[in-house]
Design a protein around this motif. Structure first.
Motif, PDB file in Angstrom:
ATOM      1  N   LEU A  55       0.853  -1.178   0.000  1.00  0.00           N
ATOM      2  CA  LEU A  55       0.000   0.000   0.000  1.00  0.00           C
ATOM      3  C   LEU A  55       0.898   1.240   0.000  1.00  0.00           C
ATOM      4  N   PRO A  56       0.445   2.363  -0.568  1.00  0.00           N
ATOM      5  CA  PRO A  56       1.297   3.551  -0.662  1.00  0.00           C
ATOM      6  C   PRO A  56       1.968   3.886   0.669  1.00  0.00           C
ATOM      7  N   ASN A  57       3.314   4.043   0.634  1.00  0.00           N
ATOM      8  CA  ASN A  57       4.045   4.234   1.891  1.00  0.00           C
ATOM      9  C   ASN A  57       5.321   5.040   1.722  1.00  0.00           C
ATOM     10  N   ARG A  58       5.614   5.537   0.516  1.00  0.00           N
ATOM     11  CA  ARG A  58       6.936   6.129   0.264  1.00  0.00           C
ATOM     12  C   ARG A  58       7.227   7.302   1.177  1.00  0.00           C
ATOM     13  N   TYR A  59       6.194   8.137   1.421  1.00  0.00           N
ATOM     14  CA  TYR A  59       6.398   9.294   2.273  1.00  0.00           C
ATOM     15  C   TYR A  59       5.414   9.262   3.443  1.00  0.00           C
ATOM     16  N   GLY A  60       5.935   9.450   4.655  1.00  0.00           N
ATOM     17  CA  GLY A  60       5.073   9.448   5.836  1.00  0.00           C
ATOM     18  C   GLY A  60       4.062  10.579   5.818  1.00  0.00           C
ATOM     19  N   SER A  61       4.386  11.672   5.108  1.00  0.00           N
ATOM     20  CA  SER A  61       3.507  12.835   5.092  1.00  0.00           C
ATOM     21  C   SER A  61       2.526  12.829   3.919  1.00  0.00           C
ATOM     22  N   PHE A  62       2.544  11.771   3.114  1.00  0.00           N
ATOM     23  CA  PHE A  62       1.642  11.702   1.960  1.00  0.00           C
ATOM     24  C   PHE A  62       0.825  10.417   2.025  1.00  0.00           C
ATOM     25  N   GLU A  63      -0.483  10.554   1.894  1.00  0.00           N
ATOM     26  CA  GLU A  63      -1.344   9.378   1.904  1.00  0.00           C
ATOM     27  C   GLU A  63      -2.154   9.331   0.612  1.00  0.00           C
ATOM     28  N   ALA A  64      -2.230   8.151   0.035  1.00  0.00           N
ATOM     29  CA  ALA A  64      -3.059   7.942  -1.158  1.00  0.00           C
ATOM     30  C   ALA A  64      -3.860   6.668  -0.935  1.00  0.00           C
ATOM     31  N   GLN A  65      -5.103   6.706  -1.316  1.00  0.00           N
ATOM     32  CA  GLN A  65      -5.971   5.538  -1.136  1.00  0.00           C
ATOM     33  C   GLN A  65      -5.787   4.564  -2.299  1.00  0.00           C
ATOM     34  N   ALA A  66      -5.715   3.280  -1.948  1.00  0.00           N
ATOM     35  CA  ALA A  66      -5.600   2.239  -2.970  1.00  0.00           C
ATOM     36  C   ALA A  66      -6.190   0.954  -2.404  1.00  0.00           C
ATOM     37  N   PRO A  67      -6.867   0.170  -3.237  1.00  0.00           N
ATOM     38  CA  PRO A  67      -7.436  -1.087  -2.741  1.00  0.00           C
ATOM     39  C   PRO A  67      -6.344  -2.110  -2.438  1.00  0.00           C
ATOM     40  N   GLU A  68      -6.595  -2.965  -1.450  1.00  0.00           N
ATOM     41  CA  GLU A  68      -5.623  -4.010  -1.128  1.00  0.00           C
ATOM     42  C   GLU A  68      -5.588  -5.084  -2.220  1.00  0.00           C
ATOM     43  N   PHE A  69      -6.678  -5.221  -2.953  1.00  0.00           N
ATOM     44  CA  PHE A  69      -6.690  -6.193  -4.055  1.00  0.00           C
ATOM     45  C   PHE A  69      -7.521  -5.640  -5.195  1.00  0.00           C
ATOM     46  N   GLU A  70      -7.015  -5.789  -6.394  1.00  0.00           N
ATOM     47  CA  GLU A  70      -7.814  -5.456  -7.574  1.00  0.00           C
ATOM     48  C   GLU A  70      -7.469  -6.420  -8.703  1.00  0.00           C
ATOM     49  N   SER A  71      -8.479  -6.733  -9.468  1.00  0.00           N
ATOM     50  CA  SER A  71      -8.314  -7.653 -10.592  1.00  0.00           C
ATOM     51  C   SER A  71      -8.639  -6.907 -11.876  1.00  0.00           C
ATOM     52  N   ARG A  72      -7.677  -6.899 -12.780  1.00  0.00           N
ATOM     53  CA  ARG A  72      -7.896  -6.264 -14.070  1.00  0.00           C
ATOM     54  C   ARG A  72      -7.883  -7.339 -15.145  1.00  0.00           C
ATOM     55  N   ASP A  73      -7.728  -6.950 -16.366  1.00  0.00           N
ATOM     56  CA  ASP A  73      -7.915  -7.858 -17.492  1.00  0.00           C
ATOM     57  C   ASP A  73      -7.199  -9.198 -17.301  1.00  0.00           C
ATOM     58  N   TYR A 131      -4.342  -9.390 -15.189  1.00  0.00           N
ATOM     59  CA  TYR A 131      -3.440  -9.308 -14.041  1.00  0.00           C
ATOM     60  C   TYR A 131      -4.182  -8.871 -12.780  1.00  0.00           C
ATOM     61  N   THR A 132      -3.620  -9.259 -11.648  1.00  0.00           N
ATOM     62  CA  THR A 132      -4.144  -8.841 -10.356  1.00  0.00           C
ATOM     63  C   THR A 132      -3.069  -8.040  -9.628  1.00  0.00           C
ATOM     64  N   VAL A 133      -3.503  -7.143  -8.743  1.00  0.00           N
ATOM     65  CA  VAL A 133      -2.579  -6.382  -7.910  1.00  0.00           C
ATOM     66  C   VAL A 133      -2.970  -6.597  -6.454  1.00  0.00           C
ATOM     67  N   THR A 134      -2.060  -7.139  -5.669  1.00  0.00           N
ATOM     68  CA  THR A 134      -2.258  -7.300  -4.238  1.00  0.00           C
ATOM     69  C   THR A 134      -1.319  -6.357  -3.520  1.00  0.00           C
ATOM     70  N   ARG A 135      -1.891  -5.481  -2.674  1.00  0.00           N
ATOM     71  CA  ARG A 135      -1.087  -4.501  -1.944  1.00  0.00           C
ATOM     72  C   ARG A 135      -1.031  -4.880  -0.464  1.00  0.00           C
ATOM     73  N   VAL A 136       0.176  -5.041   0.024  1.00  0.00           N
ATOM     74  CA  VAL A 136       0.423  -5.458   1.400  1.00  0.00           C
ATOM     75  C   VAL A 136       0.539  -4.225   2.292  1.00  0.00           C
ATOM     76  N   ALA A 137      -0.122  -4.263   3.437  1.00  0.00           N
ATOM     77  CA  ALA A 137       0.011  -3.176   4.413  1.00  0.00           C
ATOM     78  C   ALA A 137       1.316  -3.350   5.185  1.00  0.00           C
ATOM     79  N   ILE A 138       2.108  -2.291   5.255  1.00  0.00           N
ATOM     80  CA  ILE A 138       3.355  -2.344   6.013  1.00  0.00           C
ATOM     81  C   ILE A 138       3.354  -1.221   7.048  1.00  0.00           C
ATOM     82  N   PRO A 139       4.223  -1.293   8.061  1.00  0.00           N
ATOM     83  CA  PRO A 139       4.236  -0.254   9.107  1.00  0.00           C
ATOM     84  C   PRO A 139       4.556   1.123   8.537  1.00  0.00           C
ATOM     85  N   LYS A 140       3.961   2.161   9.116  1.00  0.00           N
ATOM     86  CA  LYS A 140       4.288   3.541   8.724  1.00  0.00           C
ATOM     87  C   LYS A 140       5.751   3.792   9.041  1.00  0.00           C
ATOM     88  N   HIS A 141       6.430   4.569   8.192  1.00  0.00           N
ATOM     89  CA  HIS A 141       7.851   4.796   8.426  1.00  0.00           C
ATOM     90  C   HIS A 141       8.270   6.171   7.938  1.00  0.00           C
TER      91      HIS A 141
END
Length: 389
Positions: A45-63, A65-75
């Protein structure tokens, strides 16, 4: 139908070079693999910057391919935070792929460990491994680690991990040709050198090629504020020497931001402004309105091999580029990019001298744009991946 596993720590809508590289590359790969393969992307899940948040689904299925986003600790991008974040990603990925079979494993990696994760999975299931290496982690640690004790313990371990990972890989793409000499010992692996490239959104910018400079002239830096960029070693002193004729606008976040702010405050500077990370469409507008764009790397040996991705987006704008980089990046800019102020990292006096004597102009760098469009690079790179199915 074949199955591909694609590992990348960063993916859209995160704001960083890893996301900007892998998101369009994956879409091109999926398009070329249509009818031949399905792709499982596992990212965070979006985590590059502690001061920036973007919403994204943990799982999505497209044509296909699938995208699974893992939650990791804030840093906050510190070394300890990054280790804990990757540990969480590593453990989740292992659970997600348990019992699954893939015909190809692809891993895009800047800090080695995503590559190592790909290696452990590919080796277990006896699948080909394609690595996209965006940095040499061992080199970086040699420069960044301060403690001799930590270096003595960590570096031999990193070297062993590196050797196993790179020796197993069927194919390694190196994002910078400056990395080539480091990989000479891996003689059984195929290599390519697909660089970063220019995204379409930057090609469509509306910057005025005929605009005159503002007063004060605005120098824009947007990106990570980490040890690797070393802005604390260049911006405050340059701003102090340049005075009220120039204004630095620093957009981003990272591990040394507080150190940079403290130095600016200690100098009592009024010509350095700080803004939090912004979305790419907002950043585009800021690029269009500034007078100079700015990229800088710290004066470390490791960075003499790298080629910053930011160079490609900055060259799309007609404004002059201020670049404090050494080694391969310095040579690349010198040979490929017009209208620049180019100096060695952290050399405040040379940067200031060149700026003060520079006769302001804007030009469109059409030859560079044609050569380094991300769409063209992605087409070739995706095709090179599918050869291993």
């Amino acid at each position: 139908m074949k199955k591909i596993l694609y590992l990348t720590f960063y993916f859209e809508p995160d704001l960083c070079a890893g996301s900007f590289r892998n998101s369009p590359l994956l879409k091109e790969l999926a398009a070329q693999a249509q009818g031949k393969a399905t792709i499982d992307v596992i990212t965070t899940l979006p985590n590059r910057y502690g001061s920036f948040e973007a919403q994204a689904p943990e799982f999505e299925s497209r044509d296909n391919y699938t995208v699974t986003r893992v939650a990791i600790p804030k840093h906050q991008s510190g070394m300890k935070d990054q280790i804990l974040s990757f540990k969480a990603y590593y453990q989740h990925v292992k659970k997600l792929v348990k019992g699954k079979q893939y015909d190809l494993v692809i891993a895009s990696s800047s800090r080695l460990f995503t590559a190592y994760l790909g290696y452990t999975i590919a080796k277990r299931i006896k699948a080909p491994l394609y690595l996209d290496i965006r940095d040499i982690f061992y080199d970086t640690l040699q420069d960044v680690l301060q403690s001799g004790l930590v270096k003595g313990f960590a570096l031999p371990v990193i070297k062993q991990i590196e050797k196993r990972t790179f020796a197993y890989a069927d194919h390694i793409n190196l994002i910078s040709a400056g990395f080539k000499s480091y990989f000479n010992s891996y003689t059984t692996t195929n290599f390519t050198f697909y660089t970063n490239g220019i995204d379409d959104m930057f090609l469509e910018n509306k910057a005025n090629e005929n605009a005159v400079a503002n007063h004060p002239k605005k120098i824009l830096y947007a990106g990570n504020l980490g040890e690797g960029q070393g802005l604390d070693k260049i911006v405050p002193d340059a701003a102090k020497k340049l005075g009220d004729d120039y204004e630095f606008i620093i957009v981003g976040d990272g591990g040394i931001k507080n150190r940079l702010i403290e130095k600016v405050q200690a100098y009592n500077l009024k010509n350095v402004k700080f803004l939090p990370p912004v979305k790419r469409d907002e950043l585009l507008k800021m690029y269009e309105e500034c007078d100079f764009t700015f990229v800088h790397l710290n004066d470390y040996d490791a960075f003499k091999k790298v080629l910053p991705s930011k160079i490609f987006e900055l060259a799309c704008f007609p404004q002059p580029i201020i670049a404090g980089v050494g080694g391969y990046a310095n040579s690349f800019i010198s040979e490929n990019i017009e209208n620049k102020i180019l100096f060695n990292p952290c050399d405040v006096d040379d940067m200031v001298k060149q700026l003060q004597s520079y006769s302001y102009q804007r030009i469109r760098r059409q030859n560079f744009i044609d050569k380094f469009k991300r769409t063209s690079i992605n087409k070739e790179m995706a095709s090179s991946m599918l050869k291993y199915l």
